[in-house]
Design a protein around this motif. Sequence first.
Motif, mmCIF file in Angstrom:
data_model
loop_
_atom_site.group_PDB
_atom_site.id
_atom_site.type_symbol
_atom_site.label_atom_id
_atom_site.label_comp_id
_atom_site.label_asym_id
_atom_site.label_seq_id
_atom_site.Cartn_x
_atom_site.Cartn_y
_atom_site.Cartn_z
ATOM 1 N N ALA A 148 0.827 -1.212 0.000
ATOM 2 C CA ALA A 148 0.000 0.000 0.000
ATOM 3 C C ALA A 148 0.858 1.258 0.000
ATOM 4 C CB ALA A 148 -0.896 0.006 1.237
ATOM 5 N N GLU A 149 0.305 2.344 -0.532
ATOM 6 C CA GLU A 149 1.035 3.614 -0.530
ATOM 7 C C GLU A 149 1.222 4.110 0.896
ATOM 8 O OE1 GLU A 149 -0.128 6.601 -3.437
ATOM 9 O OE2 GLU A 149 -1.375 5.081 -4.378
ATOM 10 N N LEU A 150 2.422 4.591 1.190
ATOM 11 C CA LEU A 150 2.719 4.999 2.563
ATOM 12 C C LEU A 150 4.011 5.810 2.576
ATOM 13 C CD1 LEU A 150 1.613 4.313 5.450
ATOM 14 C CD2 LEU A 150 3.275 2.456 5.519
ATOM 15 N N TYR A 151 4.036 6.912 3.363
ATOM 16 C CA TYR A 151 5.284 7.651 3.548
ATOM 17 C C TYR A 151 5.835 7.283 4.905
ATOM 18 C CZ TYR A 151 4.347 10.453 -0.561
ATOM 19 O OH TYR A 151 4.137 10.859 -1.856
ATOM 20 N N ASP A 152 6.382 6.098 5.030
ATOM 21 C CA ASP A 152 6.868 5.647 6.333
ATOM 22 C C ASP A 152 7.989 4.630 6.097
ATOM 23 O OD1 ASP A 152 7.242 4.919 8.926
ATOM 24 O OD2 ASP A 152 5.128 4.607 9.369
ATOM 25 N N THR A 153 9.052 4.742 6.889
ATOM 26 C CA THR A 153 10.177 3.823 6.705
ATOM 27 C C THR A 153 10.261 2.818 7.860
ATOM 28 O OG1 THR A 153 11.606 5.503 7.672
ATOM 29 C CG2 THR A 153 11.582 5.379 5.286
ATOM 30 N N ARG A 154 9.096 2.413 8.373
ATOM 31 C CA ARG A 154 9.111 1.403 9.435
ATOM 32 C C ARG A 154 9.418 0.024 8.840
ATOM 33 N NH1 ARG A 154 6.229 -0.425 6.266
ATOM 34 N NH2 ARG A 154 4.059 -1.053 6.385
ATOM 35 N N SER A 155 9.859 -0.883 9.713
ATOM 36 C CA SER A 155 10.139 -2.259 9.281
ATOM 37 C C SER A 155 9.050 -3.172 9.832
ATOM 38 C CB SER A 155 11.479 -2.716 9.851
ATOM 39 O OG SER A 155 12.507 -1.894 9.376
ATOM 40 N N THR A 156 8.701 -4.209 9.072
ATOM 41 C CA THR A 156 7.647 -5.102 9.564
ATOM 42 C C THR A 156 8.151 -6.538 9.702
ATOM 43 O OG1 THR A 156 6.826 -5.665 7.365
ATOM 44 C CG2 THR A 156 5.871 -3.708 8.410
ATOM 45 N N LEU A 157 7.534 -7.242 10.644
ATOM 46 C CA LEU A 157 7.863 -8.654 10.845
ATOM 47 C C LEU A 157 7.368 -9.488 9.662
ATOM 48 C CD1 LEU A 157 8.866 -10.910 12.726
ATOM 49 C CD2 LEU A 157 6.593 -10.949 13.770
ATOM 50 N N GLU A 158 6.227 -9.084 9.129
ATOM 51 C CA GLU A 158 5.633 -9.826 8.012
ATOM 52 C C GLU A 158 6.606 -9.895 6.827
ATOM 53 O OE1 GLU A 158 2.325 -7.822 6.356
ATOM 54 O OE2 GLU A 158 1.668 -9.548 5.188
ATOM 55 N N PHE A 159 7.234 -8.744 6.532
ATOM 56 C CA PHE A 159 8.186 -8.698 5.422
ATOM 57 C C PHE A 159 9.326 -9.691 5.658
ATOM 58 C CE2 PHE A 159 12.386 -7.122 4.259
ATOM 59 C CZ PHE A 159 12.292 -7.107 2.872
ATOM 60 N N LYS A 160 9.857 -9.647 6.877
ATOM 61 C CA LYS A 160 11.008 -10.480 7.219
ATOM 62 C C LYS A 160 10.650 -11.971 7.107
ATOM 63 C CE LYS A 160 12.209 -9.384 11.283
ATOM 64 N NZ LYS A 160 12.682 -8.441 12.288
ATOM 65 N N GLU A 161 9.496 -12.309 7.596
ATOM 66 C CA GLU A 161 9.083 -13.722 7.573
ATOM 67 C C GLU A 161 8.935 -14.229 6.139
ATOM 68 O OE1 GLU A 161 6.596 -14.359 11.722
ATOM 69 O OE2 GLU A 161 5.513 -13.803 9.908
ATOM 70 N N GLN A 162 8.258 -13.442 5.308
ATOM 71 C CA GLN A 162 8.058 -13.832 3.901
ATOM 72 C C GLN A 162 9.399 -13.980 3.199
ATOM 73 O OE1 GLN A 162 5.219 -14.048 1.856
ATOM 74 N NE2 GLN A 162 4.007 -14.129 3.728
ATOM 75 N N LEU A 163 10.256 -12.968 3.417
ATOM 76 C CA LEU A 163 11.540 -12.944 2.722
ATOM 77 C C LEU A 163 12.378 -14.159 3.105
ATOM 78 C CD1 LEU A 163 13.520 -11.446 0.884
ATOM 79 C CD2 LEU A 163 14.326 -10.203 2.881
ATOM 80 N N MET A 164 12.441 -14.449 4.388
ATOM 81 C CA MET A 164 13.285 -15.565 4.844
ATOM 82 C C MET A 164 12.780 -16.895 4.287
ATOM 83 S SD MET A 164 15.662 -14.194 6.086
ATOM 84 C CE MET A 164 15.654 -12.442 5.866
ATOM 85 N N MET A 165 11.468 -17.017 4.201
ATOM 86 C CA MET A 165 10.898 -18.250 3.656
ATOM 87 C C MET A 165 11.435 -18.476 2.231
ATOM 88 S SD MET A 165 6.860 -18.910 3.414
ATOM 89 C CE MET A 165 6.539 -18.037 1.900
#
Length: 412
Positions: free
Chosen positions: A297-314
């Motif tokens: 989604a569109e967003l002006y934010d540089t936060r990190s998410t756990l969801e991203f990390k989990e998907q990527l590692m898989m």
Amino acid sequence: MPLALLTYALGLGERKRHFPAPQPLQKRYDVLIIGAGGHGLACAYHLAKDHGITKTIVIDKGYLGGGNTARNTTIVRANYLTEEGTAFYKESLALFENLSQELDLNTMYSKRGHLTLAHTDAALRTARWRAEVNKHLGVRSEVVGRHELRKICPQLNLSDEVRFPVLGALYHAPGAIARHDAVAWGYARAAYRRGVEILQNTEATGFQVERGRVVGVRTSRGTITAAKVVQAVAGHSSVLAHKLGIRLPIRTVPLQACVSQPYQPFLDPIVVSGSLHVYISQSARGEFVMGGATDPAELYDTRSTLEFKEQLMMHILELFPQLANANLLRQWAGLADMTPDFSPVMGKTPVKNYYIDAGWGTWGFKATPVCGKRMAECVATDKTPALLKPFALSRFDDFDLVGEKGAASVGH
Ligand code: PYC
């Protein structure tokens, strides 16, 4: 302990600044560049070096190289899909190869080879297409089968017992990585040595326009007058352009990435799988530098998410199961300004004396040298260089798009 470090720690002796303290502002500048990232600084450097324009000031609302320049995964390549894209990045690659000498600073440019894996017939067809366009323009790219792949990257899991077996890859031998902050600092120092001023913590808040021409920029430190203004603020391009009444066809989404702790040398080439939404390289320090897809989604934010990390590692572990016990060190996000055709916007704008460098999506770092050089030419001569012509803002009105989605390393 070295003496210099000891005297620094004890607060003795004179502290050496890499850049001098800001001086009082001049009355008027020839060029004002908004954005002290790699692109803005490279433009300032080339204005001075190639065109003798040194009365230039670069301002940034944050610190030097602290935006997307500090938030990418430093991949350099020219294996694009269109002739326009390939020609443009071919020049960037050539400039990158000589950048350490040019800037007199080690940018840690490291040629590794770049693999874009194909897990489907459709992906193989796109790989062939890119290889043909690249070869036609003198860029080294070829489609390789599993046999060659095993030799180029023996660590890669080529088993058939996985969800998406690897069928082949686009191999781009010149693909490289570099040290992102060295690139920004190198350009900053080289520009400064030629007389350019750099003003950090100074936000552009608006513009002064007279008879359709921009004549100055309102900033958090007051108005600065300039004959020409360049915007190079990746991640905030549409917000800034909007202050001048320019509408950009851009949506801004976060692009997350992460690094592992340092490990012994394991992986030489840069490996990308568009289908699995993965890219990975190993830095000179031994860290695995990894990313996958943009946030949805569109967003002006540089936060990190756990969801991203989990998907990527898989996905990473499907390609490199040997990394199962590797520890993650850091995670971050940049902001990707996505255009409809996945190509950047460079050159003149409808506002006289206002030039734009925007819309880099997920591939701005690798364009730093060529964009700086050619934008400087555009600003100095007020003529659009041939390499930049296809990337004019007007292409969205003329329906003359440069479709590069097929060359993305990042899932969208
Ligand atoms: O364009 O190669 C690329 C890239 C990798 C990660 C983000 N962009």
